[in-house]
Structure formats: structure tokens, C-alpha cells
Design a protein around this motif. Structure first.
Motif, PDB file in Angstrom:
ATOM      1  N   ASN A  21       0.804  -1.213   0.000  1.00  0.00           N
ATOM      2  CA  ASN A  21       0.000   0.000   0.000  1.00  0.00           C
ATOM      3  C   ASN A  21       0.841   1.268   0.000  1.00  0.00           C
ATOM      4  O   ASN A  21       0.301   2.353   0.087  1.00  0.00           O
ATOM      5  N   LYS A  75      -9.063   8.312  -6.102  1.00  0.00           N
ATOM      6  CA  LYS A  75      -9.567   7.216  -5.247  1.00  0.00           C
ATOM      7  C   LYS A  75      -8.910   7.266  -3.866  1.00  0.00           C
ATOM      8  O   LYS A  75      -9.575   7.135  -2.846  1.00  0.00           O
ATOM      9  N   LEU A  76      -7.584   7.427  -3.846  1.00  0.00           N
ATOM     10  CA  LEU A  76      -6.880   7.498  -2.570  1.00  0.00           C
ATOM     11  C   LEU A  76      -7.315   8.717  -1.762  1.00  0.00           C
ATOM     12  O   LEU A  76      -7.488   8.640  -0.547  1.00  0.00           O
ATOM     13  N   SER A  77      -7.502   9.819  -2.440  1.00  0.00           N
ATOM     14  CA  SER A  77      -7.924  11.049  -1.780  1.00  0.00           C
ATOM     15  C   SER A  77      -9.307  10.888  -1.152  1.00  0.00           C
ATOM     16  O   SER A  77      -9.541  11.320  -0.020  1.00  0.00           O
ATOM     17  N   GLU A  78     -10.210  10.244  -1.879  1.00  0.00           N
ATOM     18  CA  GLU A  78     -11.571  10.043  -1.371  1.00  0.00           C
ATOM     19  C   GLU A  78     -11.597   9.133  -0.151  1.00  0.00           C
ATOM     20  O   GLU A  78     -12.463   9.260   0.699  1.00  0.00           O
ATOM     21  N   ASN A  79     -10.650   8.198  -0.068  1.00  0.00           N
ATOM     22  CA  ASN A  79     -10.643   7.218   1.012  1.00  0.00           C
ATOM     23  C   ASN A  79      -9.631   7.510   2.114  1.00  0.00           C
ATOM     24  O   ASN A  79      -9.553   6.770   3.088  1.00  0.00           O
ATOM     25  N   ALA A  80      -8.864   8.575   1.967  1.00  0.00           N
ATOM     26  CA  ALA A  80      -7.823   8.876   2.952  1.00  0.00           C
ATOM     27  C   ALA A  80      -8.422   9.471   4.217  1.00  0.00           C
ATOM     28  O   ALA A  80      -9.332  10.293   4.156  1.00  0.00           O
ATOM     29  N   SER A  81      -7.898   9.034   5.339  1.00  0.00           N
ATOM     30  CA  SER A  81      -8.358   9.598   6.616  1.00  0.00           C
ATOM     31  C   SER A  81      -7.457  10.743   7.068  1.00  0.00           C
ATOM     32  O   SER A  81      -7.837  11.536   7.912  1.00  0.00           O
TER      33      SER A  81
END
Length: 152
Positions: A21, A75-81
Motif C-alpha cells: 500500500n 480514489k486514494l484522496s476520497e478514502n484517505a483519513s
């Protein structure tokens, strides 16, 4: 007991393998740019074009490569905490001057639609802090971006 020992050594071996990841430097920077673009919930074409243009210039990429990177970055931006996994990549590979340049790029994205939303400014501040920029460096990048935008 042998089962537990086997599990322990298996876990050690798994921990020493490179993490799947982990993101590339290009994708990490693209995610940070996307975070600013997405901040005000208005994905304007001018912001999207600016992000693509900046990635092409910064990393000497083709349009096709940028399209692929942006798909992953969104995608990573939408799912990043949080931003840490992305800023740590930048901190690991970039000098202070290069990190300052990244923050300058963030400001360019924020101003690409003709206005600076307070949430965009807030996100850039958080990223600048995680990139270990001094407040004076953060302000200098902002002033530079403002003066560039006002001249247009």
C-alpha cells in the motif's frame, strides 16, 4: 507452542516485505493536489486541468501517465483519513526547497478556479505543517501565488 513460533516468524517475514500500500512519490503529490482540488466540493475544469498540467511539468509525465495517476490519486484522496502517508513520502524524498515548491503547486490549484476558499487554505496549511515548512515559508508561497493570480 510450535504453531505460535511459526506464526511469530511468519509475521516477522511479512513485516520485512515491502508494503503493497506504499504509494509512489508521483501519486503522493497527486493526492495532495487532489485534496486541494476537492476541498471546496467544486471540481472545476480549470482546477482539473491545472492539476494535470502541474503533474506533467513536475514529473515529466505523458498525458496518459497523468490520467492513470489522477485516477489512483482521486480514489486514494476520497478514502484517505489523513495526509500523513502522502506527506511522509514527500518528506522522505524531497529537500526543503522541493517541499516548498509542492506547497506552491497547491496554491496554484487553489487559485485555478479564480477564488480561494477558506477550506482550501486550511488544507494547504495542514499539508505545509506536515511537510515541516516554517510559517514564513508557508506565507511566502501564498503571497507568491496571490501576486501571480492578481497579475492575470
Amino acid at each position: 507452542m510450535f504453531t505460535k513460533l511459526n506464526q511469530f516468524f511468519s509475521q516477522l517475514a511479512a513485516d520485512s516485505q515491502p508494503k503493497q500500500n506504499e504509494v509512489s512519490l508521483e501519486i503522493a503529490c497527486a493526492v495532495l493536489l487532489c485534496e486541494v482540488m476537492r476541498a471546496d466540493s467544486a471540481f472545476t475544469e480549470s482546477e482539473q486541468n491545472k492539476v494535470a498540467q502541474l503533474l506533467i511539468k513536475q514529473f515529466s509525465l505523458t498525458e496518459h501517465e497523468v490520467d492513470e495517476i489522477l485516477q489512483q490519486a482521486v480514489k486514494l484522496s476520497e478514502n484517505a483519513s489523513d495526509f500523513y502517508q502522502f506527506t511522509s513520502q514527500v518528506n522522505q524524498h524531497y529537500t526543503l526547497e522541493q517541499r516548498i515548491e509542492i506547497v506552491s503547486l497547491l496554491w496554484q490549484v487553489a487559485y485555478a478556479d479564480g477564488e480561494l476558499a477558506s477550506i482550501e487554505e486550511h488544507i494547504i496549511r495542514k499539508i505545509a505543517d506536515l511537510l515541516h515548512l516554517r510559517h514564513s515559508e508557508y506565507i511566502a508561497t501564498k503571497i507568491s501565488a496571490q501576486s501571480h493570480y492578481e497579475r492575470k
